[in-house]
Design a protein around this motif. Structure first.
Motif, PDB file in Angstrom:
ATOM      1  N   UNK A 133       0.854  -1.188   0.000  1.00 54.14           N
ATOM      2  CA  UNK A 133       0.000   0.000   0.000  1.00 54.14           C
ATOM      3  C   UNK A 133       0.884   1.229   0.000  1.00 54.14           C
ATOM      4  N   UNK A 134       0.386   2.291  -0.616  1.00 58.50           N
ATOM      5  CA  UNK A 134       1.135   3.540  -0.652  1.00 58.50           C
ATOM      6  C   UNK A 134       2.498   3.416  -1.284  1.00 58.50           C
ATOM      7  N   UNK A 135       2.653   2.453  -2.228  1.00 55.65           N
ATOM      8  CA  UNK A 135       3.939   2.281  -2.884  1.00 55.65           C
ATOM      9  C   UNK A 135       4.981   1.581  -2.042  1.00 55.65           C
ATOM     10  N   UNK A 136       4.568   0.980  -0.929  1.00 51.32           N
ATOM     11  CA  UNK A 136       5.516   0.311  -0.058  1.00 51.32           C
ATOM     12  C   UNK A 136       5.086  -1.116   0.208  1.00 51.32           C
ATOM     13  N   UNK A 181      -4.224  -7.151   6.541  1.00 46.40           N
ATOM     14  CA  UNK A 181      -5.324  -6.230   6.277  1.00 46.40           C
ATOM     15  C   UNK A 181      -5.187  -4.937   7.083  1.00 46.40           C
ATOM     16  N   UNK A 182      -4.350  -4.923   8.101  1.00 46.98           N
ATOM     17  CA  UNK A 182      -4.127  -3.676   8.836  1.00 46.98           C
ATOM     18  C   UNK A 182      -3.418  -2.641   7.979  1.00 46.98           C
ATOM     19  N   UNK A 183      -2.780  -3.079   6.905  1.00 43.22           N
ATOM     20  CA  UNK A 183      -2.066  -2.163   6.018  1.00 43.22           C
ATOM     21  C   UNK A 183      -2.882  -1.809   4.772  1.00 43.22           C
ATOM     22  N   UNK A 184      -4.102  -2.361   4.648  1.00 50.68           N
ATOM     23  CA  UNK A 184      -4.946  -2.072   3.486  1.00 50.68           C
ATOM     24  C   UNK A 184      -5.762  -0.826   3.788  1.00 50.68           C
ATOM     25  N   UNK A 237       2.677  -4.219  -7.510  1.00 49.82           N
ATOM     26  CA  UNK A 237       3.580  -4.616  -6.441  1.00 49.82           C
ATOM     27  C   UNK A 237       4.891  -3.824  -6.482  1.00 49.82           C
ATOM     28  N   UNK A 238       4.807  -2.572  -6.912  1.00 52.96           N
ATOM     29  CA  UNK A 238       5.997  -1.736  -6.962  1.00 52.96           C
ATOM     30  C   UNK A 238       6.422  -1.351  -5.554  1.00 52.96           C
ATOM     31  N   UNK A 239       7.694  -1.194  -5.373  1.00 51.75           N
ATOM     32  CA  UNK A 239       8.226  -0.866  -4.054  1.00 51.75           C
ATOM     33  C   UNK A 239       9.425   0.060  -4.226  1.00 51.75           C
ATOM     34  N   UNK A 240       9.194   1.321  -4.614  1.00 48.99           N
ATOM     35  CA  UNK A 240      10.305   2.204  -4.980  1.00 48.99           C
ATOM     36  C   UNK A 240      11.149   2.647  -3.797  1.00 48.99           C
ATOM     37  N   UNK A 243      12.666  -9.816  -6.501  1.00 49.87           N
ATOM     38  CA  UNK A 243      12.508 -10.390  -7.824  1.00 49.87           C
ATOM     39  C   UNK A 243      12.206 -11.882  -7.793  1.00 49.87           C
ATOM     40  N   UNK A 244      12.165 -12.495  -6.626  1.00 47.72           N
ATOM     41  CA  UNK A 244      11.920 -13.933  -6.609  1.00 47.72           C
ATOM     42  C   UNK A 244      10.497 -14.258  -7.052  1.00 47.72           C
ATOM     43  N   UNK A 245       9.557 -13.421  -6.667  1.00 48.59           N
ATOM     44  CA  UNK A 245       8.159 -13.642  -7.025  1.00 48.59           C
ATOM     45  C   UNK A 245       7.854 -12.959  -8.339  1.00 48.59           C
ATOM     46  N   UNK A 246       6.985 -13.539  -9.145  1.00 45.20           N
ATOM     47  CA  UNK A 246       6.619 -12.883 -10.395  1.00 45.20           C
ATOM     48  C   UNK A 246       5.826 -11.626 -10.195  1.00 45.20           C
ATOM     49  N   UNK A 247       5.421 -11.343  -8.960  1.00 46.19           N
ATOM     50  CA  UNK A 247       4.733 -10.085  -8.701  1.00 46.19           C
ATOM     51  C   UNK A 247       5.624  -9.183  -7.872  1.00 46.19           C
ATOM     52  N   UNK A 248       6.932  -9.308  -8.065  1.00 44.36           N
ATOM     53  CA  UNK A 248       7.927  -8.415  -7.477  1.00 44.36           C
ATOM     54  C   UNK A 248       8.035  -8.556  -5.982  1.00 44.36           C
ATOM     55  N   UNK A 249       7.717  -9.706  -5.431  1.00 38.99           N
ATOM     56  CA  UNK A 249       7.940  -9.958  -4.014  1.00 38.99           C
ATOM     57  C   UNK A 249       9.230 -10.726  -3.855  1.00 38.99           C
TER      58      UNK A 249
END
Length: 601
Positions: free
Chosen positions: A320-323, A349-352, A545-548, A555-561
């Motif tokens: 959430x919030x790019x993080x 869900x506390x971070x959603x 799933x960006x995390x600037x 990069x291990x996960x295909x969704x950038x996790x």
């Protein structure tokens, strides 16, 4: 009345038989005594001077027995072609009572171009339960005479039809007549069901607004594909597909939505989408670029553990919030896997953010992609399947390379530009060459990969591998798929699944598929034999799933996790120990999670 082209003149052998009015594309209503027991009929529209008459035939009528006071004096004419005229708007007759002027457009002798007669109702009482009595608005003007039978009785203030002229008084100097109100017309012909809303209903206001928007769209020359507009409005809903021949006009689509679908929500969406197209045309400012939904995803990464075959490495994060917000990382046995995931989802869900579009993504090894994670229980105290509570998707660990993420991002940017996407069908009996699939997935127009058989079968294994590494932004299959060991030909359940899938995704933006599949799963749970039962959605949008702000994008996960074993060499797992050989075959898991507590259809 201005611009009401739907007023019709009914003729037989070149002679005026009476009047009528267009109520649907290609459908005209008139009196039974005007149309029955006559030779070939034609219908013309006097508000379009010079337009040729259109042949017509009687396709339905009321129970009129032939007498001037017999009920059911209504006939339905079908035109041989749709003339592209907006149908009349129907309204309850209750709105016509009081001191409100009504107008009828008929064709008395000597006036082939038509005449207007002004009338009012004498009150809300129905004569014999069939007619409302009319009286002249003034002591002079055009009376109701032969040639007015079948004419629409129109409320001047709104232009809506409240009835149909069926008879004049007959006696000289008596300026009165009768009309069949719209609710009685509906009683005699079921085709009007849904076109005559109840008095004072919100549906009536909705119809008026939609009609005004369609008229405005035609006036300003809006370039709009009515089939695409209909598909967009019915996306994710139980609704019939558009007619095979499509819609001839925007009016045809609007009429279909209002008459064929008993769903105010779809009518409202159709109206809002049309309003948005009009606003985009009339607003000089450039329209904002369409972007992907602002998903607030929870990523659950599962992987093989080198500590034992019955152990699973689990990492859960919220975005959430790019993080990225890590909420749990552990190695747990299969018997505790679901309970651990339930607990970590609750923490995530506390971070959603409130009101955000929640999404749960399972990043899995290739050989676990067929796991029914959408059927895992939502909570220890709630056995509702997770996939019926929130959107649930799966994705593959193999898409960890930066090059793959870049290709996926580029594909999604192209997908965002359209309202839907086509499905590249991978059939179980004749799947074609994997190279053909790769070419289809890398063309300039991205597409979705749909599989008739589950990915672990010999017939589709290589094709599934290709769709994952090509990469296809979306891959869809049914876990029950086609299990036939020989040629299934015309009876392939997987092919039937792809037919339904193709029709569905054509009207859904790929970025909205997780929410759309949630709706499908809910319908499948409530309806036995639904085509989407056990649907599996591999949906992979790296932008979610960006995390600037964090060093080293995961990069291990295909969704950038980060995933499990990010630094492990192929064929090994973090923590040491051998695992499945580094091939890319898809097989069923040898140690699946414990059987769910709810029935699997």
């Amino acid at each position: 009345m201005t611009g009401a082209e739907w007023h019709a003149r009914v003729e037989c052998a070149g002679e005026v038989a009476g009047a009528g009015f267009l109520v649907a594309p290609g459908t005209v209503l008139t009196c039974a005594h005007v149309a029955l027991d006559r030779g070939p009929l034609t219908v013309s529209f006097p508000q379009r001077p010079g337009a040729p008459a259109v042949p017509a035939r009687v396709v339905a009528h009321g129970d009129w027995a032939g007498g001037p006071t017999d009920p059911g004096d209504l006939a339905v004419l079908e035109l041989t072609e749709d003339i592209g005229i907006a149908p009349a708007a129907l309204a309850p007759a209750a709105g016509a009572h009081g001191d409100r002027k009504l107008v009828a457009y008929g064709f008395p002798a000597g006036y082939d171009e038509g005449q207007l007669a002004e009338y009012r109702t004498t009150g809300p009482v129905y004569v014999s339960g069939e007619w409302i009595q009319l009286e002249a608005w003034s002591g002079h003007g055009q009376p109701l005479v032969a040639g007015f039978s079948g004419a629409a009785v129109v409320l001047v203030e709104t232009g809506e039809v409240v009835g149909m002229v069926t008879a004049a008084a007959g006696a000289k100097g008596v300026l009165s007549g009768r009309m069949m109100p719209t609710d009685v017309m509906r009683r005699h012909w079921s085709g009007l069901e849904g076109l005559v809303p109840a008095p004072g209903s919100s549906a009536l206001a909705a119809r008026r607004r939609l009609r005004a928007l369609v008229e405005r769209a035609i006036r300003v020359g809006l370039d709009c594909d009515p089939v695409r507009l209909y598909n967009d409005a019915t996306a994710g809903e139980i609704a019939p597909p558009p007619p095979p021949e499509g819609f001839d006009s925007l009016w045809s689509a609007a009429w279909f939505v209002q008459s064929e679908l008993d769903d105010p929500a779809i009518v409202a969406r159709f109206t809002e989408r049309l309003a948005a197209l009009l606003n985009a045309l009339l607003d000089p400012r450039p329209a904002p670029r369409r972007t992907a939904p602002a998903w607030a995803p929870i990523l659950i990464e599962l992987g093989h553990s080198g500590a034992g075959e019955d152990l699973v490495r689990v990492e859960v994060s919220a975005y959430s919030g790019g993080r990225r917000h890590p909420v749990g990382c552990d190695t747990v046995p299969h018997t505790r896997l679901r309970a651990y995931v339930q607990d970590r989802i609750d923490a995530a869900f506390r971070h959603v953010p409130p009101g955000a579009d929640e999404l749960i993504a399972f990043a899995l090894p290739r050989d676990w992609l067929d796991w029914p994670v959408d059927r895992w229980e939502s909570d220890p105290d709630d056995d509702t399947p997770l996939g019926l509570a929130v959107p649930v998707v799966v994705t593959d660990h193999a898409r960890r390379k930066a090059r793959t993420r870049h290709a996926l991002t580029r594909a999604w940017q192209r997908l965002d530009s359209g309202p839907g996407a086509r499905v590249h069908r991978v059939l179980c009996g004749c799947p074609g060459k994997p190279s053909e699939l790769r070419l289809a997935l890398t063309e300039s127009e991205p597409c979705l990969a749909g599989f008739a058989a589950a990915p672990g079968t010999d017939r589709t294994r290589e094709h599934f591998r290709t769709s994952v590494i090509a990469p296809a932004p979306v891959v869809v299959w049914s876990r029950r798929g086609c299990a036939a060991e020989s040629d299934c030909a015309d009876t392939c359940p997987g092919s039937a699944f792809l037919d339904k899938l193709d029709a569905h995704v054509a009207r859904v933006r790929p970025a909205d598929l997780p929410r759309s599949v949630l709706a499908l799963r809910r319908r499948a749970a409530a309806q036995d034999g639904h085509w989407a039962t056990d649907i599996q959605l591999l949906w992979d949008d790296p932008r979610c799933f960006t995390d600037p702000h964090e060093e080293g994008t995961h990069m291990r996960s295909p969704v950038a996790g980060r995933g499990v074993g990010a630094e492990a060499e192929p064929g090994t797992v973090a923590g040491g120990g051998a695992r499945t050989p580094p091939h890319l075959d898809v097989v069923r898991p040898q140690l699946p999670p414990p059987a769910p507590r709810f029935p699997v259809a």
